[in-house]
Design a protein around this motif. Structure first.
Motif, short mmCIF file in Angstrom:
data_model
loop_
_atom_site.label_atom_id
_atom_site.label_comp_id
_atom_site.label_asym_id
_atom_site.label_seq_id
_atom_site.Cartn_x
_atom_site.Cartn_y
_atom_site.Cartn_z
N ALA A 118 -10.57 3.53 -14.45
CA ALA A 118 -9.14 3.28 -14.72
C ALA A 118 -8.73 3.84 -16.08
O ALA A 118 -9.56 4.04 -16.97
CB ALA A 118 -8.86 1.78 -14.66
N HIS A 142 -9.77 3.47 -10.69
CA HIS A 142 -8.96 4.66 -10.94
C HIS A 142 -7.47 4.33 -11.02
O HIS A 142 -6.62 5.22 -10.80
CB HIS A 142 -9.22 5.73 -9.88
N ALA A 143 -7.14 3.10 -11.33
CA ALA A 143 -5.73 2.77 -11.57
C ALA A 143 -5.27 3.44 -12.86
O ALA A 143 -6.06 3.67 -13.78
CB ALA A 143 -5.56 1.26 -11.66
N ASP A 144 -4.00 3.74 -12.94
CA ASP A 144 -3.41 4.39 -14.11
C ASP A 144 -2.30 3.49 -14.65
O ASP A 144 -1.24 3.35 -14.01
CB ASP A 144 -2.87 5.77 -13.72
N TYR A 152 0.83 -1.19 0.00
CA TYR A 152 0.00 0.00 0.00
C TYR A 152 0.88 1.26 0.00
O TYR A 152 1.70 1.46 0.89
CB TYR A 152 -0.90 0.00 1.23
N GLN A 154 3.07 2.98 -6.58
CA GLN A 154 3.64 3.55 -7.79
C GLN A 154 4.77 2.65 -8.26
O GLN A 154 5.71 2.39 -7.51
CB GLN A 154 4.16 4.96 -7.53
N ARG A 201 -0.46 3.45 -9.69
CA ARG A 201 0.08 4.05 -10.91
C ARG A 201 1.23 3.20 -11.39
O ARG A 201 2.27 3.10 -10.73
CB ARG A 201 0.53 5.48 -10.66
N THR A 215 -6.21 -0.34 -6.46
CA THR A 215 -6.98 0.91 -6.54
C THR A 215 -6.05 2.13 -6.48
O THR A 215 -5.21 2.23 -5.60
CB THR A 215 -8.01 0.97 -5.40
N ARG A 216 -6.23 2.99 -7.47
CA ARG A 216 -5.45 4.23 -7.60
C ARG A 216 -3.94 3.98 -7.68
O ARG A 216 -3.13 4.88 -7.42
CB ARG A 216 -5.77 5.22 -6.47
N ASP A 223 -2.79 -0.90 -3.30
CA ASP A 223 -3.49 0.36 -3.51
C ASP A 223 -2.52 1.53 -3.36
O ASP A 223 -1.64 1.52 -2.49
CB ASP A 223 -4.62 0.52 -2.48
N LEU A 224 -2.67 2.52 -4.24
CA LEU A 224 -1.85 3.73 -4.22
C LEU A 224 -0.36 3.48 -4.47
O LEU A 224 0.45 4.38 -4.33
CB LEU A 224 -2.01 4.49 -2.89
#
Length: 527
Positions: free
Chosen positions: A187, A164-166, A95, A118, A140, A137-138, A115-116
């Motif tokens: 996403a 909202h994943a990138d 996370y 990078q 990147r 989730t979210r 989640d979150l």
């Protein structure tokens, strides 16, 4: 963690870390070799020491049983993490972590929480078995997300959560098996989203929730893709094509594919062997080129099988493998060039306010009227006008008049009784203005009949001294056409049966002239 606290496998891993070497702890042994998660975390958080000149550190471990929980929450991990053929006892916690690259290949684990996170490179979980959820989730990820060949299960819950994943690269899900809810609403995927051969199972729920996703290339579900439960693509934006060829969607009694307000730049292909049990909803979707259901099998007994309300496409192909079982609702759709086949027309087809530029299949007006009237509830003028306009664009004026005549006849059925009588009269005499030769035939018949009768039974002159010579043909013309004035009708009078015939010709002529005028006016205004 001190060196004396490490087991043999962990020491090997520490020694190989600085140079990025692979540590395969199997070495032909049957027993599992344990590597503690805390030892891995210690290496990744700086216990491995600084690399020497030319070395590229990485953690590469194969064949181990990872005990304990790998906790890297909000950690900075500047090296690739590669685990292959490992059994991980507890779900790793990543996370908010920042990683160089994460690769899990052929591993077994109870889930993964990222989640979150990078990730500068790729996030790979290929050929893995997850008995709990994968959470992104979210997150990147600048590279690819690779889930090819993995099995992820969380029956009745979210198996994959990537809202909202990138993803900067591709989202590769070939042959992925998911039990539970696959959710990635909002996403963004810079490359393609490939679900070829994937199996998603969440009966009675959402198999895939891709609401409002943005896909930079193709969104592919063919061939071999299957889903039990609803597939949601509503609000998606796809810069290339969407394809479901050869896929199987099953959500009986409910919507199998919900793709409302989708914007796809190229084709939206729902044909070539697609099988759907349940409804398809494409309301408001915009397709840049071709929307195809060619050779598809669609069934939703007792409900709406295909909803195309307000859908827009340059070309629409409705030549399914067999007639669509259920209602097809295309109200307000803009279908472009429409391809269809009489043998696969649905029994219930709703076309109110639908438009099309051309009908690619050449059929007579009588055949098209059968198509148009399928499922129509009450009288609706626009479908007739649209069909007539398509014939006119092809130069088939006779077919256009046939359609508009049918429109008036169907309109007559919903009018009050006294108005229907007038409609029947216009229909019988001039075909509502769309059969002009019929009016000429009536006039000619009355003219010939009247002339023959008055030739055999001439009327009596009112004043023999001034009356012009009697002409039965001209006398009949004056009776039929009130505006005609040749002096015959004013100079002669009939008695008995001839008088009644004269009355009848005058009345018929007046009615015929009125209906001709009304019919011609209607034809000119194309009502």
């Amino acid at each position: 963690m001190g060196t004396d606290e490490l087991n043999a496998a962990e020491r090997r891993l520490r020694d190989a870390y600085a140079r990025g070497g692979v540590v395969d702890v199997r070495d032909g042994k049957q027993a599992e070799v344990e590597v503690r998660a805390e030892a891995i975390a210690a290496l990744l958080l700086g216990a491995g020491g600084d690399p020497g000149p030319g070395e590229r550190p990485a953690l590469r471990l194969t064949g181990a049983r990872v005990s304990g929980r790998l906790d890297l929450r909000f950690a900075q991990v500047p090296v690739p993490v590669v685990l292959a053929d490992c059994e991980i006892e507890e779900a790793p916690l990543l996370y908010g972590a920042a990683l160089r690259e994460l690769v899990l290949s052929e591993c077994v684990l109870p889930g993964l929480v990222a989640d979150l996170a990078q990730i500068d490179g790729s996030c790979v979980l290929s050929g893995c078995r997850l008995t709990g959820p994968l959470r992104l989730t979210r997150a990147r990820i600048r590279g690819d997300v690779d889930l090819r060949g993995s099995r992820i299960g969380a029956a009745g819950a979210e198996a994959i959560a990537a809202m909202h994943a990138d993803v900067g690269g591709d989202l590769l899900c070939t042959n992925l098996e998911v039990t539970g809810h696959f959710r990635l609403s909002g996403a963004t995927v810079g490359g393609e989203f490939d679900l070829e051969g994937a199996t998603l199972s969440n009966p009675g729920g959402h198999a895939l929730d891709a609401y409002h996703v943005q896909i930079g290339e193709d969104f592919t579900f063919h061939p071999g893709f299957s889903a039990e439960g609803r597939v949601i693509l509503s609000g998606a934006s796809v810069k290339a094509a969407i394809g479901f060829c050869g896929a199987r969607l099953s959500n009986p009694g409910d919507i199998a594919l919900e793709a409302v307000d989708v914007n796809v730049i190229r084709n939206f292909d729902l044909g070539e062997g697609l099988s759907v049990e349940g409804g398809i909803t494409l309301d408001g979707t915009h397709v840049g080129t071709r929307l195809s259901f060619r050779d598809a099998v669609l069934a939703n007994p007792g409900g709406t099988t295909l909803s195309l309300r307000l859908t827009q496409a340059r070309e629409t192909d409705l030549r399914t493998r067999q007639p669509i079982y259920g209602t097809v609702d295309a109200r307000g759709a803009e279908l472009g060039t429409l391809y269809d086949a009489p043998e696969t027309w649905p029994a219930d087809l709703r076309l109110a306010e639908a438009t099309y530029d051309a009908l690619a299949t050449p059929l007579s007006a009588a055949e098209r009227l059968d198509w148009l009237r399928r499922g129509t509830r009450g009288y609706l003028p626009q479908p007739y006008e649209q069909l007539a306009a398509s014939y006119r664009r092809l130069g088939h004026e006779d077919e256009a008049r046939t359609v508009l005549l049918a429109k008036q006849r169907d309109r007559r059925a919903v009018l009050p009784a006294h108005t229907r009588v007038w409609g029947h009269l216009q229909d019988a005499t001039v075909g509502y203005g769309y059969r002009p030769l019929r009016a000429a035939a009536w006039l000619l018949t009355l003219l010939i009949g009247g002339a023959l009768y008055f030739t055999a039974h001439p009327p009596v002159p009112l004043d023999r001294a001034t009356a012009p010579p009697f002409n039965a043909l001209v006398y009949t013309v004056e009776l039929l056409l009130p505006i005609a004035a040749f002096g015959q009708k004013a100079a002669y009078t009939s008695h008995g049966a001839a008088q009644w015939l004269a009355y009848g010709l005058t009345a018929a002529g007046g009615v015929l002239a009125t209906t001709v005028a009304a019919g011609i006016t209607r034809a000119i205004s194309r009502q």
